[in-house]
Design a protein around this motif. Structure first.
Motif, PDB file in Angstrom:
ATOM      1  N   SER A   6      -3.326  49.592 -30.415  1.00 38.97           N
ATOM      2  CA  SER A   6      -4.064  48.655 -29.575  1.00 38.97           C
ATOM      3  C   SER A   6      -5.562  48.711 -29.866  1.00 38.97           C
TER       4      SER A   6
ATOM      5  N   ASP B 205       5.637  45.273 -31.462  1.00 38.83           N
ATOM      6  CA  ASP B 205       6.133  46.447 -30.748  1.00 38.83           C
ATOM      7  C   ASP B 205       7.466  46.089 -30.103  1.00 38.83           C
TER       8      ASP B 205
ATOM      9  N   THR C 234       7.304  40.763 -30.019  1.00 40.66           N
ATOM     10  CA  THR C 234       8.240  41.791 -29.563  1.00 40.66           C
ATOM     11  C   THR C 234       9.388  41.901 -30.557  1.00 40.66           C
TER      12      THR C 234
ATOM     13  N   CYS D  88       1.954  49.394 -30.660  1.00 38.71           N
ATOM     14  CA  CYS D  88       0.894  49.036 -29.732  1.00 38.71           C
ATOM     15  C   CYS D  88       0.614  50.195 -28.777  1.00 38.71           C
TER      16      CYS D  88
ATOM     17  N   LEU E  56      -3.563  45.698 -24.675  1.00 36.74           N
ATOM     18  CA  LEU E  56      -4.459  44.786 -25.387  1.00 36.74           C
ATOM     19  C   LEU E  56      -5.392  44.033 -24.435  1.00 36.74           C
TER      20      LEU E  56
ATOM     21  N   PHE F  18       2.105  45.737 -24.743  1.00 42.27           N
ATOM     22  CA  PHE F  18       1.025  44.791 -25.033  1.00 42.27           C
ATOM     23  C   PHE F  18      -0.031  44.742 -23.924  1.00 42.27           C
TER      24      PHE F  18
ATOM     25  N   ALA G 189       7.731  45.205 -24.856  1.00 40.81           N
ATOM     26  CA  ALA G 189       6.790  44.148 -24.480  1.00 40.81           C
ATOM     27  C   ALA G 189       5.720  44.656 -23.517  1.00 40.81           C
TER      28      ALA G 189
ATOM     29  N   ARG H 112      -1.630  37.529 -31.897  1.00 42.21           N
ATOM     30  CA  ARG H 112      -0.207  37.366 -31.594  1.00 42.21           C
ATOM     31  C   ARG H 112       0.386  38.663 -31.059  1.00 42.21           C
ATOM     32  N   ARG H 113       1.248  38.531 -30.074  1.00 43.86           N
ATOM     33  CA  ARG H 113       2.043  39.642 -29.555  1.00 43.86           C
ATOM     34  C   ARG H 113       3.489  39.353 -29.914  1.00 43.86           C
TER      35      ARG H 113
ATOM     36  N   VAL I 283       0.260  41.911 -33.444  1.00 50.17           N
ATOM     37  CA  VAL I 283       0.734  43.240 -33.083  1.00 50.17           C
ATOM     38  C   VAL I 283       2.226  43.175 -32.792  1.00 50.17           C
TER      39      VAL I 283
END
Length: 221
Positions: free
Chosen positions: A13, A30, A49, A8, A39, A36, A33, A46-47, A28
């Motif tokens: 991003s 990464d 971690t 990200c 973004l 994010f 955290a 969705r994020r 995404v």
């Protein structure tokens, strides 16, 4: 379509936001955290971690439903490993891995690992590999009768001489981009996985050439 993007940073991003704006779902991944935040609050994907090549992390990102996977983190080794996992373990049909070192990319390519190496790497370039939208016009002569196009080529042409692509499409292969470098083909040059094919063709035949090269050779015959 559903996309899973590992990394990200600036490219990841931008790619995620662009894909979502085009109406696709995206996850995404990464390790950090805080990454994010790039973004923004409007991002609805969705994020996740975690490590981009970890099984549980990828499952959480929806890898089983993924149509495409992009590994665009800052680490060559992580990108390659994640690309292999996506392709070999989860059978994701379209995989793109960013590789900073062209030498490494060549080695991985010979091992059958899908990679793209380039000096200038942008989110737009990644997106074009993940979601081909027809030919990309690169040049047109003054009369408008001759055009140079970057043409998406069906995977079934891999292993076939470029002269077969020319005979079927009516276009002349001007050059190919292989592992980030331009290459003028010789009579026996064979199309390889990851090659970008640039053709010169009469404008009135361009639509036919794009259609032919986008299909399997068996369908064309």
């Amino acid at each position: 379509m559903h996309f899973v993007i590992m990394g990200c940073g600036r490219v990841g991003s931008t790619l995620a936001l662009t894909v979502e704006q085009r109406g696709h779902s995206v996850a995404v991944v990464d390790q950090d955290a805080d990454a994010f935040r790039r973004l923004g609050h409007a991002f609805e994907g969705r994020r996740v971690t975690g490590v981009g090549f970890d099984h549980d992390t990828l499952v959480e990102a929806g890898i089983h439903e993924a149509d495409a996977f992009a590994a665009v983190s800052s680490g060559d080794n992580s990108n390659i490993l994640a690309a292999r996992v996506a392709r070999e373990k989860f059978d994701v049909p379209t995989v793109v891995a960013r590789i900073y070192d062209p030498g490494r990319a060549e080695v991985y390519q010979r091992l059958g690992i899908p990679t793209i190496a380039t000096v200038r790497w942008t989110a737009d370039q990644v997106l074009r590999r993940l979601v081909p939208e027809g030919a990309l016009s690169e040049h047109r002569d003054a009369s408008g009768r001759v055009v140079m196009l970057e043409v998406p080529v069906h995977e079934d042409w891999v292993g076939r001489p470029l002269r077969e692509l020319e005979a079927a499409s009516g276009a002349r292969v001007a050059y190919i981009t292989r592992l980030g470098a331009g290459l003028v083909p010789r009579s026996g040059t064979v199309h390889q996985e990851g090659d970008l094919v640039h053709v010169v063709v009469a404008d009135e035949l361009s639509a036919k050439a794009v259609k032919v090269l986008g299909r399997s050779p068996e369908e064309v015959a």
